[in-house]
Enzyme design. Sequence first.
Site, PDB file in Angstrom:
ATOM      1  N   ASP A  48      -3.081   0.600  -5.751  1.00 25.96           N
ATOM      2  CA  ASP A  48      -4.221   1.200  -5.053  1.00 25.96           C
ATOM      3  C   ASP A  48      -4.146   0.809  -3.581  1.00 25.96           C
ATOM      4  OD1 ASP A  48      -4.757  -1.465  -5.203  1.00 25.96           O
ATOM      5  OD2 ASP A  48      -6.594  -1.273  -6.375  1.00 25.96           O
ATOM      6  N   ASP A  49      -5.209   1.059  -2.838  1.00 23.99           N
ATOM      7  CA  ASP A  49      -5.150   0.782  -1.404  1.00 23.99           C
ATOM      8  C   ASP A  49      -5.512  -0.655  -1.094  1.00 23.99           C
ATOM      9  OD1 ASP A  49      -4.287   3.321  -0.792  1.00 23.99           O
ATOM     10  OD2 ASP A  49      -6.321   4.113  -0.880  1.00 23.99           O
TER      11      ASP A  49
END
Length: 695
Positions: A565-566
Amino acid sequence: AGHPLRRRADGMSQLPSAARRIAHHLNAVVRGDSLASGESDPAVVPSPLFSQRALVSSLDQYREMYRRSIEDPAGFWSEIATQFYWKETWDPEVYAENIDVRKGAVSIEWFKGAKTNICYNAVDRNVEGRDGGKVALYWEGNEPGLDGRLTYSELLDRVCQLANYLKHVGVGKGDAVVIYLPMLMELPIAMLACARIGAVHSVVFAGFSAESLTQRIADCRPKVVLTCNAVQRGSKTIFLKDIVDTALGECAKDGVHVGLCLTYENLSAMKRDDTKWQEGRDVWWQDVVPNFPTKCEVEWVDAEDPLFLLYTSGSTGKPKGVLHTTGGYMVYTATTFKYAFDYKPTDIYWCTADCGWITGHSYITYGPLLNGATVVVYEGAPNYPDPGRSWDIVDKYKVTIFYTAPTLIRSLMRDGDDYVTRYSRKSLRVLGSVGEPINPSAWRWFFNVVGDSRCPISDTWWQTETGGIMITPLPGAWPQKPGSATFPFFGVQPVIVDEKGNELEGECSGYLCIKKSWPGAFRTLYGDHERYETTYFKPFAGYYFSGDGCRRDKDGYHWLTGRVDDVINVSGHRIGTAEVESALVSHAQCAEAAVVGVEHEVKGQGIYAFVTLVEGVPYSEELRKSLILTVRNQIGAFAAPDKIHWAPGLPKTRSGKIMRRILRKIASRQLNELGDTSTLSDPTVVDQLIALSDH
Ligand code: PRX
């Protein structure tokens, strides 16, 4: 309705954003874009003597225990739980039923209805039932020669005095207390004192800036903030009290008033006369706490009463308040500590983490003390005054179990073997690694040079959310493969799923999820249960989604491949790209920013920021520094970008979404792997960015 990721293929726009983000990273996972992928290494077999003496001696013994933990979790965990003191016990029929994440609302409960106190179990029980004269904490100061120690009895006295003081100033069960302290003994003491009276501690890592501290105080609204005036870290002095002053001032502007700031006078760093003071709000710890009695009644709390909040980064700008409760966390941290490090009562244990992170909560304070262990607490930097300091500490205290992060291993490895080999290190028995994937060459150096090819390495995979270790070798129980966290801990059912959420079997690669619940799992995100469900339980229905990619090899070993994910992992510190971006765009001359992680030799990942300036503002070295300073001020020094890449524009889709996939490739100079850029609203942006790569 189908899985969200499946709906993406149908072109529907109403996707949960978590699922959308995840889908962008699948390529990275499948290709194993990570430092850790050394499967060609031969497995390292434990010595027969070590195995013989280990708590778990063989793969067969593990398999048998593991099987029972999965088939009969209630029986398995309650048997372990009876080793602790419970004021009232749980109902064996119902205590862990509420853990099926497939049905509607997620509500995880373990040992429901039972009453206990984790401080009582970690401290009093060791004084009463065992040896109160055993050293609980060795404290080593930043400057060599500065040290201290507390036996379990002394620790109990200190904890009770602070607990009594906190009660005296009105802190009670369920109240939040923010702790902003460096690695003094007062930090675990403060955590335990809160736990003793049922208050909920929220430790904020003392490397966080005033702004981050403000955000955390405003979110949980504590009655008291505990801090110290200053701390010496390496050759630098950090004025923590000034940071707290700023934060409390900012909070007051927003109507959040904290009436009391209890300040420890850390004489080795600063005298009280030099400390800025606000009469009526600020109180010196040493002036009040020692005057309180050394006995303090325990507040018996429900197993599901909150123990602590710890903020961590996610995919959005706002940090998440991860909430852990008491009973399950207690049983889980104690048990994982015992088995993952093959703990014996004669061990001296040192974990180089800071109590400001989850590792310090679970494996400096709670897990070890619940086992009656002797713990080294180190105030300073592991390479100060020189890169031999860690081994100096190991020899000084005869450390037997040493738990650290790959970033430190890589950095010490660069400094050369001499700094290691000039110390004996013969006390060492077990080594541990946590925070990020450990690359095979760092693993081998840790094993061969630090551990003299004698000490098994527990490469422990887990997260703030999981409360304790989830995938790890058990020392001595099976052969290790450098870079693999190997097999799940008791009660943990990892599954690897594809982007549609199908469970993959055998040799495979995909997203790491966990089936069912385990006692140490977090119960909610403070004040936002919906975000808890959406972020962790909705992306792959029926599972807890970790945010990590993982590969399973033909022998069933797990290889973590990093976040999908980020979130970037810098020196084992978790940082949301959105947090760094929002700090950058708060700079008056920054119009837009996009942040990605790039491989970094020492830190694991570095922070790479693409920055678009306000129209007409020229690039300059001064501006670069000022942008970096803005991030340091808003988050903390550890989040400072390693690279600012000037960007006339950012690659966006026609709907305006930034294509990070392309930015990641540009940042890592994989220019022939840019992929399809035809969906960009302006494909020429990419050429401009490449042209500016070396500015
Ligand atoms: O990406 C994984 C990485 O650290 C993340 C969790 O960060 P945090 O909540 O700050 O907790 C760190 C300490 C437990 C994970 O999602 N991570 C942690 N340990 C490992 C790891 N990655 C690979 N191998 C590990 N041993």
